[in-house]
Design a protein around this motif. Structure first.
Motif, short mmCIF file in Angstrom:
data_model
loop_
_atom_site.label_atom_id
_atom_site.label_comp_id
_atom_site.label_asym_id
_atom_site.label_seq_id
_atom_site.Cartn_x
_atom_site.Cartn_y
_atom_site.Cartn_z
N VAL A 30 85.18 -58.87 -65.53
CA VAL A 30 84.93 -58.60 -64.11
C VAL A 30 86.25 -58.55 -63.36
N THR A 74 76.84 -52.37 -60.57
CA THR A 74 76.11 -53.00 -61.67
C THR A 74 76.07 -54.52 -61.45
N ASP A 75 75.11 -55.17 -62.08
CA ASP A 75 74.87 -56.59 -61.83
C ASP A 75 76.11 -57.47 -61.94
N GLN A 76 76.74 -57.48 -63.09
CA GLN A 76 77.86 -58.41 -63.28
C GLN A 76 79.07 -58.00 -62.44
N ILE A 79 78.96 -58.69 -58.47
CA ILE A 79 79.02 -60.06 -57.98
C ILE A 79 80.39 -60.40 -57.39
N ASN A 161 82.98 -67.58 -63.85
CA ASN A 161 81.87 -67.83 -64.78
C ASN A 161 80.91 -68.87 -64.21
N ILE A 164 78.92 -67.06 -61.54
CA ILE A 164 77.92 -66.18 -62.17
C ILE A 164 76.72 -67.01 -62.66
N ARG A 168 72.27 -66.80 -61.47
CA ARG A 168 71.19 -66.36 -62.39
C ARG A 168 69.90 -67.03 -62.11
#
Length: 168
Positions: A30, A74-76, A79, A161, A164, A168
């Protein structure tokens, strides 16, 4: 012979930089994406001032940046902007490792942004950004402390991390 304008010289300074001492494949995925995204916006912002805005070079860059904008959703990857706001509020020491223009772009309290793919620090200022400002941005993109923060095992990557995981 055509004279090279001051922005073309700054662009040349960008192209003279190198990441040869870095292992960009070991950057957090990312952070890697957003590093090169900032670099693409920086390149485009300078190029528009160095060359005709409708030159093939700038048209190709716009197409590339459109693709990156889609990919950033996109999702990741998507963020990252929220992560930067969180990092600014909760871990300012890690946030400070990012180049100042990147901090300003993603700050919730700063009007700086990417507009038409260009870096705009002050939307009320209609004058082009001075070449010296771009040179500072370039230098910050290659600062050792920032590049170190992009690696998978860095404190910034660990915080990302962590962030993230909470999303979730």
């Amino acid at each position: 012979m055509l004279e090279v304008n001051e922005y073309a010289r700054v662009l040349q300074a960008l192209y003279n930089k190198s990441l040869i001492l870095e292992d960009t494949s070991d950057f957090h995925p990312v952070l890697r994406f957003w590093y090169f995204d900032a670099m693409a916006h920086l390149d485009y912002s300078i190029s528009v001032l160095a060359y005709n805005a409708d030159s093939p070079r700038n048209q190709m860059s716009r197409e590339y940046l459109k693709h990156r904008t889609d990919e950033a959703q996109t999702d990741q990857l998507g963020i990252f902007p929220k992560f930067m706001v969180w990092l600014e509020a909760n871990h300012p020491d890690e946030y400070q490792k990012f180049p100042l223009f990147v901090q300003k772009i993603y700050s919730s309290s700063d009007p700086a942004s990417y507009r038409s793919f260009r870096i705009i620090l002050n939307p009320d200022d209609r004058r082009p950004m001075p070449p010296e400002t771009f040179q500072i941005m370039i230098d910050e993109m290659f600062e050792r402390s920032y590049l170190s923060a992009l690696y998978n095992n860095s404190p910034v990557a660990t915080k990302l991390n962590e962030y993230i995981g909470t999303c979730r």
